[in-house]
Write an enzyme that holds these catalytic residues in place. Structure first.
Site, PDB file in Angstrom:
ATOM      1  N   GLU A 247       5.837  -5.083   1.690  1.00  0.00           N
ATOM      2  CA  GLU A 247       5.934  -4.578   3.063  1.00  0.00           C
ATOM      3  C   GLU A 247       5.131  -5.535   3.930  1.00  0.00           C
ATOM      4  O   GLU A 247       3.899  -5.504   3.918  1.00  0.00           O
ATOM      5  CB  GLU A 247       5.345  -3.162   3.163  1.00  0.00           C
TER       6      GLU A 247
ATOM      7  N   GLU B  41       4.091 -13.003  14.957  1.00  0.00           N
ATOM      8  CA  GLU B  41       3.470 -11.677  15.012  1.00  0.00           C
ATOM      9  C   GLU B  41       2.041 -11.815  15.519  1.00  0.00           C
ATOM     10  O   GLU B  41       1.211 -12.459  14.882  1.00  0.00           O
ATOM     11  CB  GLU B  41       3.467 -11.062  13.602  1.00  0.00           C
TER      12      GLU B  41
ATOM     13  N   GLY C  33       1.883 -12.221   0.890  1.00  0.00           N
ATOM     14  CA  GLY C  33       3.054 -11.727   0.150  1.00  0.00           C
ATOM     15  C   GLY C  33       3.673 -12.839  -0.684  1.00  0.00           C
ATOM     16  O   GLY C  33       4.033 -12.638  -1.851  1.00  0.00           O
TER      17      GLY C  33
ATOM     18  N   CYS D 156       2.876  -3.058  11.792  1.00  0.00           N
ATOM     19  CA  CYS D 156       3.937  -3.990  11.389  1.00  0.00           C
ATOM     20  C   CYS D 156       5.233  -3.678  12.120  1.00  0.00           C
ATOM     21  O   CYS D 156       6.032  -4.562  12.406  1.00  0.00           O
ATOM     22  CB  CYS D 156       4.139  -3.915   9.889  1.00  0.00           C
TER      23      CYS D 156
ATOM     24  N   GLU E 237     -10.924  -5.103   2.294  1.00  0.00           N
ATOM     25  CA  GLU E 237     -12.387  -5.076   2.219  1.00  0.00           C
ATOM     26  C   GLU E 237     -13.011  -4.648   3.549  1.00  0.00           C
ATOM     27  O   GLU E 237     -14.179  -4.292   3.623  1.00  0.00           O
ATOM     28  CB  GLU E 237     -12.932  -6.445   1.781  1.00  0.00           C
TER      29      GLU E 237
ATOM     30  N   LYS F 255      -6.433  -1.659  -4.346  1.00  0.00           N
ATOM     31  CA  LYS F 255      -7.448  -2.411  -3.606  1.00  0.00           C
ATOM     32  C   LYS F 255      -7.161  -2.282  -2.111  1.00  0.00           C
ATOM     33  O   LYS F 255      -6.206  -2.867  -1.600  1.00  0.00           O
ATOM     34  CB  LYS F 255      -7.426  -3.891  -3.981  1.00  0.00           C
TER      35      LYS F 255
ATOM     36  N   GLY G 226       1.005  -6.185   3.672  1.00  0.00           N
ATOM     37  CA  GLY G 226       0.123  -7.157   4.311  1.00  0.00           C
ATOM     38  C   GLY G 226       0.922  -8.277   4.928  1.00  0.00           C
ATOM     39  O   GLY G 226       2.084  -8.093   5.312  1.00  0.00           O
TER      40      GLY G 226
HETATM   41  P1  NAD Z   1      -3.435  -9.684   4.477  1.00  0.00           P
HETATM   42  O1  NAD Z   1      -2.159 -10.113   3.881  1.00  0.00           O
HETATM   43  O2  NAD Z   1      -4.424 -10.703   4.850  1.00  0.00           O
HETATM   44  O3  NAD Z   1      -4.204  -8.683   3.485  1.00  0.00           O
HETATM   45  C1  NAD Z   1      -3.580  -7.547   2.950  1.00  0.00           C
HETATM   46  C2  NAD Z   1      -4.288  -7.182   1.679  1.00  0.00           C
HETATM   47  O4  NAD Z   1      -4.112  -8.236   0.731  1.00  0.00           O
HETATM   48  C3  NAD Z   1      -5.793  -7.009   1.814  1.00  0.00           C
HETATM   49  O5  NAD Z   1      -6.229  -5.980   0.962  1.00  0.00           O
HETATM   50  C4  NAD Z   1      -6.327  -8.354   1.348  1.00  0.00           C
HETATM   51  O6  NAD Z   1      -7.653  -8.292   0.877  1.00  0.00           O
HETATM   52  C5  NAD Z   1      -5.353  -8.667   0.228  1.00  0.00           C
HETATM   53  N1  NAD Z   1      -5.256 -10.088  -0.104  1.00  0.00           N
HETATM   54  C6  NAD Z   1      -5.552 -11.160   0.681  1.00  0.00           C
HETATM   55  N2  NAD Z   1      -5.333 -12.308   0.010  1.00  0.00           N
HETATM   56  C7  NAD Z   1      -4.879 -11.962  -1.224  1.00  0.00           C
HETATM   57  C8  NAD Z   1      -4.475 -12.700  -2.365  1.00  0.00           C
HETATM   58  N3  NAD Z   1      -4.489 -14.030  -2.380  1.00  0.00           N
HETATM   59  N4  NAD Z   1      -4.060 -12.020  -3.461  1.00  0.00           N
HETATM   60  C9  NAD Z   1      -4.024 -10.669  -3.459  1.00  0.00           C
HETATM   61  N5  NAD Z   1      -4.413  -9.913  -2.410  1.00  0.00           N
HETATM   62  C10 NAD Z   1      -4.826 -10.544  -1.293  1.00  0.00           C
HETATM   63  O7  NAD Z   1      -3.006  -8.757   5.696  1.00  0.00           O
HETATM   64  P2  NAD Z   1      -3.956  -8.082   6.755  1.00  0.00           P
HETATM   65  O8  NAD Z   1      -4.455  -9.145   7.650  1.00  0.00           O
HETATM   66  O9  NAD Z   1      -4.943  -7.213   6.046  1.00  0.00           O
HETATM   67  O10 NAD Z   1      -2.924  -7.115   7.505  1.00  0.00           O
HETATM   68  C11 NAD Z   1      -2.113  -7.548   8.546  1.00  0.00           C
HETATM   69  C12 NAD Z   1      -0.723  -7.873   8.056  1.00  0.00           C
HETATM   70  O11 NAD Z   1      -0.178  -6.789   7.312  1.00  0.00           O
HETATM   71  C13 NAD Z   1       0.239  -8.074   9.203  1.00  0.00           C
HETATM   72  O12 NAD Z   1       1.038  -9.220   8.984  1.00  0.00           O
HETATM   73  C14 NAD Z   1       1.101  -6.832   9.191  1.00  0.00           C
HETATM   74  O13 NAD Z   1       2.351  -6.970   9.765  1.00  0.00           O
HETATM   75  C15 NAD Z   1       1.141  -6.501   7.764  1.00  0.00           C
HETATM   76  N6  NAD Z   1       1.454  -5.074   7.579  1.00  0.00           N
HETATM   77  C16 NAD Z   1       2.686  -4.695   7.112  1.00  0.00           C
HETATM   78  C17 NAD Z   1       3.009  -3.352   6.984  1.00  0.00           C
HETATM   79  C18 NAD Z   1       4.352  -2.904   6.481  1.00  0.00           C
HETATM   80  O14 NAD Z   1       4.468  -1.768   6.028  1.00  0.00           O
HETATM   81  N7  NAD Z   1       5.396  -3.701   6.531  1.00  0.00           N
HETATM   82  C19 NAD Z   1       2.084  -2.395   7.314  1.00  0.00           C
HETATM   83  C20 NAD Z   1       0.857  -2.811   7.799  1.00  0.00           C
HETATM   84  C21 NAD Z   1       0.546  -4.167   7.909  1.00  0.00           C
END
Ligand code: NAD
Length: 483
Positions: free
Chosen positions: A258, A387, A241, A292, A186, A183, A236
């Protein structure tokens, strides 16, 4: 070919799931309206999937799992290499789709597509690697281990480097013999769908790679909760997480997490200050700071503090919104980044440059932010601890090596540490003590597909990339034979 290659990037197309080798409309018939971050206008309508779509995708992945696991390894490798070649051959088109979703400058989009193709190339050449050991524990017992795939892997990715993060998890998981239900965010789904379509076109068996589009609440949670999904790779935020971690704990399935970062970039007084300043700017402006691994806490030894501030203030002028600096990708994140300007001011940080939205000609409603630096920051300020995920760096003075290490580690995250010093003994000493998964000395963030990547503390656990990732997508079986 049902490709989006010739689609104008601004067309209000409908993007559907990719399940069992074909495009599938959402069971509920609903779509999410996306916004172009460069213009603020509506862009593409993305399938708003739900549990029924996830059930369908997991059924396809489960049905494909046994034959993919037993698939001839050489042939599996050839398919992965063919996918890499196809992605490269269509690099421009994929980069345009990525740019349409994220607004990032073309150079950044092309680099991301190249990196994504490299994952399939690298892991496609490692298909014979998941092997085992012979452990003959006694003369009458022959014992051996073998690596086995989990089965169906769930892959959930964010919006900042969409195709790269999907490929980073999917490629090693395939090499280890798993099938996929992924997934993407979106907000940035186009390239992941296109990659899955290309996989089918080069001959991947149907059901091996399935993509379900939609929100985290509707689709992400359904993937993590599905009883046939045996491991999840999540990239994410820390909050999501944790939420996924609770479900995984209940189901007793492993995760690779991650998550975020607030990485320290330490400049000692014997560093090459010109290079350190230029690279420090890249560290928090790459991908408009939506990385990140961004080096957002720049720690500078007091003896060179003033000189460094002059150099970094000069270096940041080379980063131009709308040219070398893309927009913030989502409207919510655009607001969030701006809210940190008030936070920094309230905490008493000194604004050195930026600190406001940026006007970009022809992009009146785009989500652009000026590259921003705060000086005289103390590590307890929110701007030093949280962050921001925008082009914002803070500069923190320090006196001694010990103090630099203490400040660098005084943070909930632990993804990257960067050090600038001509004293290699000191660099290695400090590298040893920084709590982070990756350390760079006199170079910033030159990561490659070969180098294991992951975090300490709130930055997550498990490792992506390198040979190590393959082991995270397989588990060991020990077989004992009486002789
Ligand atoms: P997010 O956690 O909001 O979303 C990430 C993904 O999870 C999306 O596909 C989202 O739709 C999904 N998601 C959201 N709620 C969920 C739930 N309850 N259950 C399952 N899936 C769910 O993150 P974001 O805003 O899309 O991205 C930014 C964050 O990602 C930042 O904190 C960044 O540091 C982190 N990030 C980490 C890395 C890494 O490799 N360490 C890389 C890129 C981004």
């Amino acid at each position: 070919m049902n490709s989006q290659a010739n689609m104008p990037t601004t067309a209000l197309a409908h993007l559907d799931h990719w399940i069992d080798g074909v495009s599938v409309k959402p069971a509920g018939g609903q779509y999410i309206e996306n916004i172009c971050p460069m213009t603020g206008e509506r862009s593409v309508n993305v399938a708003a999937g739900g549990e029924a779509d996830v059930v369908r995708a997991v059924a396809a992945a489960s049905a494909a799992a046994d034959s993919w696991r037993r698939f001839n390894a050489a042939e599996r490798g050839r398919l992965m290499l063919a996918l890499a070649a196809k992605m490269r051959a269509n690099k421009q088109m994929l980069a345009e789709l990525e740019r349409a979703d994220t607004g990032k400058p073309m150079a950044g989009a092309l680099a991301e597509i190249e990196g994504s193709a490299q994952y399939f190339e690298f892991y496609g050449s490692l298909v014979y690697l998941p092997t085992g050991d012979v452990l003959d524990v006694s003369p009458d017992q022959h014992v051996f281990t073998k690596r086995e795939p989990y089965g169906v892997i769930g892959v959930i990715t964010p919006w900042n480097l969409p195709l790269n993060q999907a490929a980073r998890a999917i490629a090693p998981a395939l090499t280890a013999g798993n099938t996929i239900v992924a997934k993407p965010s979106e907000i940035t789904s186009r390239t992941t769908i296109e990659m899955a379509r290309m996989a089918t076109e080069v001959g991947f068996p149907k059901g091996v790679i399935n993509i379900v589009l939609g929100t985290g609440r509707e689709v992400g949670e359904a993937i993590v909760s599905h009883s046939s999904v045996r491991k999840v790779a999540f990239t994410g935020s820390v909050g999501v997480g944790r939420a996924i971690g609770r479900i995984a704990a209940e189901r007793i399935i492993p995760l690779t997490l991650e998550l975020g970062g607030k990485s320290a970039n330490i400049v000692f007084d014997d560093a090459d200050l010109d290079t350190a300043a230029t690279e420090a700017v890249k560290g928090f402006t790459l991908n408009a700071g939506q990385v990140c691994s961004a080096g957002t806490r720049v720690l500078v030894q007091r003896a060179v503090y003033d000189a460094f501030l002059e150099k970094i203030a000069e270096a940041v002028t080379a980063v131009v919104p709308g040219e070398t600096l893309g927009p913030i990708i989502t409207p919510a994140q655009f607001q969030r980044v701006q809210s940190y300007f008030e936070v920094a001011e309230d905490d008493g940080a000194r604004l050195l440059s930026g600190g406001a939205v940026a006007d970009v000609e022809g992009c009146k409603d785009g989500f652009y932010i000026q590259p921003t630096i705060y000086a005289d920051v103390t590590n307890d300020m929110r701007i030093a601890q949280e962050e921001v995920f925008g082009p914002v760096g803070v500069v923190i003075p320090f006196d001694t090596e010990e103090e630099a290490i203490r400040i660098a580690n005084d943070c909930d995250y632990g993804l990257i540490g960067t050090l600038w010093s001509r004293d290699i003994s000191r660099a290695l000493r400090v590298a040893d003590r920084i709590e982070a998964g990756q350390i760079f000395v006199n170079v910033w963030n030159t990561m490659s597909v070969q180098t294991p990547f992951g975090g300490h503390k709130n930055s997550g656990y498990g490792r992506e990339k390198g040979i190590e990732a393959i082991h995270h997508y397989s588990h060991t079986k020990t077989v004992t034979v009486k002789i």
